[in-house]
Design an enzyme around this catalytic site. Structure first.
Site, PDB file in Angstrom:
ATOM      1  N   HIS A 133      35.546 -37.744 -12.289  1.00 54.36           N
ATOM      2  CA  HIS A 133      36.087 -36.457 -12.744  1.00 54.36           C
ATOM      3  C   HIS A 133      37.423 -36.710 -13.441  1.00 54.36           C
ATOM      4  CE1 HIS A 133      36.844 -32.316 -13.147  1.00 54.36           C
ATOM      5  NE2 HIS A 133      37.104 -31.965 -11.904  1.00 54.36           N
TER       6      HIS A 133
ATOM      7  N   HIS B 207      29.598 -37.372 -23.139  1.00 52.08           N
ATOM      8  CA  HIS B 207      30.082 -36.415 -22.145  1.00 52.08           C
ATOM      9  C   HIS B 207      28.894 -35.757 -21.458  1.00 52.08           C
ATOM     10  CE1 HIS B 207      32.230 -32.947 -20.408  1.00 52.08           C
ATOM     11  NE2 HIS B 207      33.306 -33.696 -20.503  1.00 52.08           N
TER      12      HIS B 207
ATOM     13  N   ASP C 101      38.721 -38.042 -22.766  1.00 56.46           N
ATOM     14  CA  ASP C 101      39.312 -39.051 -21.876  1.00 56.46           C
ATOM     15  C   ASP C 101      39.705 -40.300 -22.646  1.00 56.46           C
ATOM     16  OD1 ASP C 101      38.927 -37.533 -19.442  1.00 56.46           O
ATOM     17  OD2 ASP C 101      36.798 -37.939 -19.689  1.00 56.46           O
TER      18      ASP C 101
END
Length: 426
Positions: free
Chosen positions: A263, A304, A362
């Site tokens: 996460h 993703h 990210d």
């Protein structure tokens, strides 16, 4: 017209209403199935709407993310984090006067008193910033518990302001503890992201020296992470809050959930991957390993779970990332050279393009924070800082209408009833 679906079980037909969404997928209301002695089975809640919400909408196939109906691209390009915080909490964009008052409210609540700061004495310099941050936010419950009425909207708003104001201070204190440095108090003359950077890298008594490019990039990271619908940490906050727990405890539970590498720890995993690759000479070998289904190595920061076309946050973050790299003059930094090479490969090679393994938020936030000089263990703490308004907005939304305590069901696969055997007979 109200739609229904029918399900027939053992010759008995039940009509289940279809609840219509404003936009996106409608949902089948399966609550009446319990009357036939059945639950639905949905590991990971991938096909289950556990609540209704008016905060965030995601269309992963189309690459759409909106806060209160506003596209993330517009907010990231034209807004600032505290304005987005106001939007998430109140449902509407503020006037100039309302935003000014909100900023002042946040600035007034940023300081941490000396007595509370001693909480950090219980940690060592080796303690992970997320462990310190989680404990510190939970500790705020001791300061803001007596007289708190979670069903009072003004009390909830005050809790929101306290959390949004204090999370950058506590995160910066976690960093300063990790480097065995004295804490730097927030400066009322600095903006939100500027304050965080100064509390991390400034010194008490010295004038702030915060780059506008870095502050703007960090503010954009906060906006892009501010909310993301019913993800693991937000769902954790909702479930904890559904017990009528103190909001600071519920948010601490969300921080704990965010810490996981699947996460909030994903951008930290990006840097771990870059360090494993090590140099640009090794990129082709590691890309080949990533393509080998029998090799456990994975490229982190690509593709993703939700966005199947492109991550709209990454599209916004890319330009900001490159601006930071240019200002910091780190073109010769080996890990960032590796990151740039991977970015080019992912956007040009058919293997990655066909599988939609594009660089995600990210990837870009990881290398941006690296270029800023922020140590890898702090990445998830910054994610928590950005996500705070989303968590508290969902918590407040839940409490503003009738709700039920979170209680998922299970498919039991254990042994049937059996009799206890005395230990002497085993």
């Amino acid at each position: 017209m109200k739609h229904t679906v029918q399900i027939t079980i053992d010759g008995v037909t039940t009509e289940l209403p279809v609840l219509e969404a404003t936009v996106g997928l409608d949902v089948v209301d399966v609550r009446s199935l319990i009357q036939q002695g059945l639950y639905t089975y949905d590991p990971g809640f991938l096909s289950t709407a556990a609540c209704d919400s008016a905060i965030t909408y995601i269309d992963g196939d189309a690459g759409i993310l909106t806060y209160r109906g506003y596209p993330i691209e517009q907010l990231a390009d034209q807004s600032e984090h505290l304005e987005v915080c106001y939007l998430l909490l109140h449902g509407e964009l503020p006037s100039a006067e309302a935003l000014g008052a909100f900023k002042q409210d946040i600035a007034d609540r940023m300081p941490i008193d000396d007595h509370f700061a001693r909480l950090f004495d219980g940690f060592t310099t080796e303690s992970h910033p997320m462990s310190m941050l989680c404990a510190a936010v939970a500790g705020l419950a001791a300061q803001f518990h007596e007289g708190l009425d979670i069903y009072n909207s003004e009390h909830r708003l005050e809790s929101a302001k306290q959390l949004i104001a204090k999370i950058p201070t506590l995160a910066a204190m976690s960093y300063r503890k990790s480097i065995n440095a004295s804490f730097v108090a927030p400066d009322p003359n600095l903006g939100y992201a500027e304050n965080f950077l100064n509390m991390c890298f400034g010194e008490t008594g010295q004038p702030p020296k915060v780059s506008k490019t870095l502050a703007d990039a960090l503010d954009k990271i906060f906006i892009l992470h501010a909310d993301h619908e019913q993800n693991a940490s937000t769902s954790t906050v909702r479930i904890a809050g559904s017990t009528e727990a103190n909001p600071y405890a519920a948010i601490a539970a969300g921080i704990a959930a965010l810490w996981g590498p699947s996460h909030g720890g994903a951008n930290e995993a990006v840097l771990d991957m870059l360090m494993e690759i090590g140099s640009i000479d090794q990129v082709s070998d590691y890309v080949a390993r990533a393509k080998d289904k029998d090799d456990p190595f994975k490229l982190m920061g690509f593709g993703h779970r939700v966005y199947k076309n492109f991550d709209p946050r990454a599209t916004v973050m890319q330009a900001s990332c490159h601006a930071v790299l240019a200002e910091q003059g780190v073109d010769d930094e080996p890990l960032l050279a590796v990151a740039k090479a991977l970015e080019t490969i992912a956007r040009e090679e058919a293997y990655f393009v066909d599988r939609r393994l594009y660089p995600n938020i990210d990837f870009y936030s990881g290398i941006t924070l690296k270029a800023m000089g922020i140590p890898t263990p702090m990445y998830t703490a910054l994610f928590a800082l950005g996500r705070m308004p989303g968590w508290i907005a969902h918590w407040s939304e839940m409490l503003s209408a009738p709700f039920k305590i979170g209680r998922p069901r299970q498919l039991y696969l254990g042994p049937n009833k059996r009799d206890y055997v005395p230990i002497s007979d085993r």
